[in-house]
Design a protein around this motif. Structure first.
Motif, short mmCIF file in Angstrom:
data_model
loop_
_atom_site.label_atom_id
_atom_site.label_comp_id
_atom_site.label_asym_id
_atom_site.label_seq_id
_atom_site.Cartn_x
_atom_site.Cartn_y
_atom_site.Cartn_z
N ASN A 68 0.82 -1.25 -0.13
CA ASN A 68 0.00 0.06 0.01
C ASN A 68 0.80 1.16 0.04
O ASN A 68 1.64 1.85 0.93
N LEU A 69 0.78 1.99 -1.10
CA LEU A 69 1.73 3.19 -1.22
C LEU A 69 1.05 4.21 -0.51
O LEU A 69 1.68 5.43 -0.40
N LEU A 70 0.03 4.10 -0.21
CA LEU A 70 -0.76 5.37 0.27
C LEU A 70 -0.87 5.56 1.99
O LEU A 70 -1.48 6.05 2.56
N GLU A 71 -0.03 4.72 2.45
CA GLU A 71 -0.09 4.61 3.82
C GLU A 71 0.69 5.79 4.59
O GLU A 71 0.22 6.39 5.64
N HIS A 72 1.45 6.31 3.75
CA HIS A 72 2.39 7.48 4.29
C HIS A 72 2.36 8.49 3.00
O HIS A 72 3.08 8.17 2.04
N ASN A 73 1.93 9.73 3.13
CA ASN A 73 1.98 10.72 2.03
C ASN A 73 2.77 11.96 2.43
O ASN A 73 2.44 12.47 3.71
N ILE A 74 3.98 12.11 1.77
CA ILE A 74 4.87 13.21 2.15
C ILE A 74 5.05 14.45 1.21
O ILE A 74 5.23 13.91 -0.04
N THR A 75 4.77 15.56 1.59
CA THR A 75 4.69 16.55 0.62
C THR A 75 6.21 17.13 0.44
O THR A 75 6.80 17.26 1.61
N VAL A 76 6.83 16.93 -0.45
CA VAL A 76 8.27 17.47 -0.83
C VAL A 76 8.26 18.71 -1.35
O VAL A 76 7.74 18.75 -2.61
N PRO A 77 9.06 19.57 -0.95
CA PRO A 77 9.42 20.89 -1.77
C PRO A 77 10.06 20.69 -3.16
O PRO A 77 11.11 19.80 -3.14
N GLY A 78 9.45 21.44 -4.15
CA GLY A 78 10.26 21.14 -5.27
C GLY A 78 9.20 20.04 -6.17
O GLY A 78 9.75 20.16 -7.38
N PHE A 79 8.32 19.45 -6.06
CA PHE A 79 7.71 18.47 -6.33
C PHE A 79 6.69 19.12 -7.35
O PHE A 79 6.24 20.27 -7.13
N SER A 80 6.13 18.68 -8.39
CA SER A 80 5.02 19.29 -9.16
C SER A 80 3.95 19.54 -8.41
O SER A 80 3.50 19.04 -7.61
N PRO A 81 3.40 20.95 -8.71
CA PRO A 81 1.94 21.18 -7.92
C PRO A 81 0.99 20.10 -8.06
O PRO A 81 0.19 20.27 -7.40
N LEU A 82 0.81 19.54 -9.39
CA LEU A 82 -0.15 18.67 -9.53
C LEU A 82 0.09 17.35 -8.69
O LEU A 82 -1.10 16.63 -8.40
N PHE A 83 1.36 16.90 -8.60
CA PHE A 83 1.65 15.76 -7.83
C PHE A 83 2.61 16.12 -6.62
O PHE A 83 3.75 15.69 -6.92
N PRO A 84 2.32 16.74 -5.69
CA PRO A 84 3.42 17.32 -4.61
C PRO A 84 3.65 16.38 -3.62
O PRO A 84 4.49 16.82 -2.62
N GLN A 85 3.18 15.14 -3.70
CA GLN A 85 3.25 14.13 -2.66
C GLN A 85 4.31 12.99 -2.93
O GLN A 85 4.05 12.61 -4.16
N ALA A 86 5.34 12.35 -2.11
CA ALA A 86 5.69 11.12 -2.38
C ALA A 86 4.86 10.22 -1.50
O ALA A 86 4.38 10.96 -0.38
N HIS A 87 4.45 9.14 -2.13
CA HIS A 87 3.63 8.14 -1.34
C HIS A 87 4.68 6.89 -1.17
O HIS A 87 5.57 6.38 -1.69
N CYS A 88 4.32 6.56 0.23
CA CYS A 88 5.32 5.25 0.78
C CYS A 88 4.51 4.42 1.62
O CYS A 88 3.41 4.47 1.91
N THR A 89 4.98 3.07 1.85
CA THR A 89 4.53 2.14 2.59
C THR A 89 4.58 2.74 3.90
O THR A 89 5.35 3.39 4.41
N GLN A 90 4.00 1.77 4.83
CA GLN A 90 4.00 2.08 6.33
C GLN A 90 5.52 2.20 6.86
O GLN A 90 5.95 3.11 7.58
N ASP A 91 6.21 1.33 6.30
CA ASP A 91 7.57 1.32 6.98
C ASP A 91 8.74 2.05 6.03
O ASP A 91 9.93 1.97 6.11
N GLY A 92 8.16 2.45 4.95
CA GLY A 92 8.99 3.36 3.86
C GLY A 92 9.87 2.57 3.20
O GLY A 92 10.89 3.00 2.52
N THR A 93 9.60 1.16 3.06
CA THR A 93 10.29 0.32 2.22
C THR A 93 10.35 0.52 0.57
O THR A 93 11.17 0.24 -0.19
N ILE A 94 9.07 0.99 0.17
CA ILE A 94 8.78 1.18 -1.04
C ILE A 94 8.25 2.48 -1.11
O ILE A 94 7.08 2.79 -0.35
N CYS A 95 8.47 3.49 -2.27
CA CYS A 95 7.94 4.67 -2.22
C CYS A 95 7.66 5.04 -3.65
O CYS A 95 8.10 4.13 -4.52
#
Length: 409
Positions: A68-95
């Motif tokens: 599940n890539l939507l367990e943690h959603n992290i807004t990263v400065p410099g990402f696209s305004p349309l896609f401003p977040q990185a999406h990660c699993t709970q333990d951060g193994t897959i993003c």
């Protein structure tokens, strides 16, 4: 206001976007930074203007059973305004990151990712996973391709084909040269990237375990290519293919341009690469990753480049180039489905075999890097290393070898 109104009208829900310190995102084992084993890089689709919820490449990974890539959603400065977040699993193994379409968006977003304080990418594997056009000489709608070379075919002079010299096969001429078949005499450094072929072969074997999607409309359309023996692969069912990719911001189509860029791909790589797909981002993504690798932020030998075929780069016999371009390709749906179909075995294969195979990296037996030899080693294409096979120094460099005498190929 427009975005809020559209969300309301369509009944969509949007997760709140908030900046958080890395320690507040995971904070496991006292680590402030997230260290993904795999980072999936997707691009946007033609529906981008309708909002980020309609990004089919990115959302193709959501709702799968494997992770599940939507367990943690992290807004990263410099990402696209349309896609401003990185999406990660709970333990951060897959993003996952979605860059936005075309070279500028890809380079900007990946640069922001590489230099983000949220992630430690030094051991991360990157899976570039998007759709592409494909040559019917190598594959078909729904085909999954994995590339060793990415070639920036649009770095060229251009003469309108109606005004080109009669003995020129195309109006595209490599920069600094005087004919289409001459190696470019002026290089920018992003023309060719070569990836770890040993890693690619492992990825191919993992992807081959997938059951690829297909549908009746794609089968009917690809049957039109069966009348030309050269297009036998285009008429066949989808499969996993080892072949290379061409980058251009221009979405082009047609047999003449297809042949021209096939030739460019071979020319730029000293006859090593096999052109099969065309897309708008990969050389930009790879340049941003290479610059991160040069400063020790990531390992350039840990990149897998996968593209699934949504459309053909040229028409079938009797079809016009314009029809091939403007017809809504029936292969789009299966190309989206085959991103996770082939991608999940690669991602889970890396994670499940981390300790015994992937943690320390897959040592490449081929050259890995750009046309200048920036990361060290001797490129097997182009003019050779600018730094005598050593990594580029992190100081101002000379550009004297960017213009040079002709290379015999």
């Amino acid at each position: 206001m427009f975005v809020q109104t559209l969300v309301s009208v369509l009944g969509l829900s949007v997760a709140p976007l908030c900046f958080a310190s890395p320690s507040n995102v995971f904070g496991r084992d006292g680590n402030a930074m997230i260290s993904p084993k795999v980072f999936i890089i997707d691009m946007a689709t033609s529906d981008t203007y309708l909002l980020l919820q309609f990004d089919d490449e990115g959302s193709s990974w959501y709702g799968i059973q494997d992770f599940n890539l939507l367990e943690h959603n992290i807004t990263v400065p410099g990402f696209s305004p349309l896609f401003p977040q990185a999406h990660c699993t709970q333990d951060g193994t897959i993003c996952q990151v979605v860059t936005g379409e075309a070279e500028i968006n890809a380079a900007s977003t990946i640069t922001a990712l590489v230099h983000s304080s949220f992630f430690d990418l030094t051991k991360t594997y990157f899976l570039i996973a998007g759709i592409a056009g494909i040559s019917p000489e190598l594959g078909t709608l729904g085909t999954v391709t994995l590339a060793r070379f990415a070639v920036q075919v649009a770095l060229a002079y251009e003469i309108d084909a109606r005004e080109k010299p009669a003995d020129f096969a195309t109006g595209y001429i490599p920069q600094g040269s005087f004919a289409p078949d001459q190696y470019p005499q002026e290089l920018y450094g992003t023309e060719v990237f070569e990836l770890n072929d040993d890693l690619r072969q492992l990825a191919i074997e993992m992807a081959k375990s997938a059951k690829l999607a297909d549908d009746e409309q794609s089968q009917q359309y690809r049957a039109n290519y069966a009348s030309d023996k050269a297009f036998a692969a285009g008429a066949a069912p989808p499969s996993v293919v080892a072949c290379d990719t061409a980058t251009s911001d221009v979405f082009w189509t047609g047999a003449l341009l297809g042949q021209a860029f096939e030739n460019t791909t071979r020319l730029f790589t000293n006859e090593t690469a096999t052109y099969c797909t065309t897309q708008q981002e990969d050389n930009a993504t790879l340049e941003a990753l290479l610059r991160g690798a040069l400063t020790g932020l990531l390992d350039f030998s840990r990149i897998v480049l996968m593209r699934t075929a949504s459309d053909f780069d040229r028409p079938y016999p009797g079809e016009s180039a314009a029809t091939n371009l403007f017809l809504m390709s029936p292969g789009y749906d299966i190309s989206i489905k085959n991103i996770p179909a082939a991608g999940v075995p690669i991602v889970t294969g890396i994670v499940s075999q981390w300790k015994n195979k992937f943690e320390e990296g897959i040592k490449p037996r081929n050259y890995v890097g750009d046309i200048f030899g920036t990361l060290g080693g001797k490129p097997d294409f182009g003019p050779g290393s600018l730094w005598n096979d050593k990594p580029a120094p992190l100081s101002k460099r000379s550009t004297r070898r960017r213009r040079r005498s002709a290379v015999n190929v």
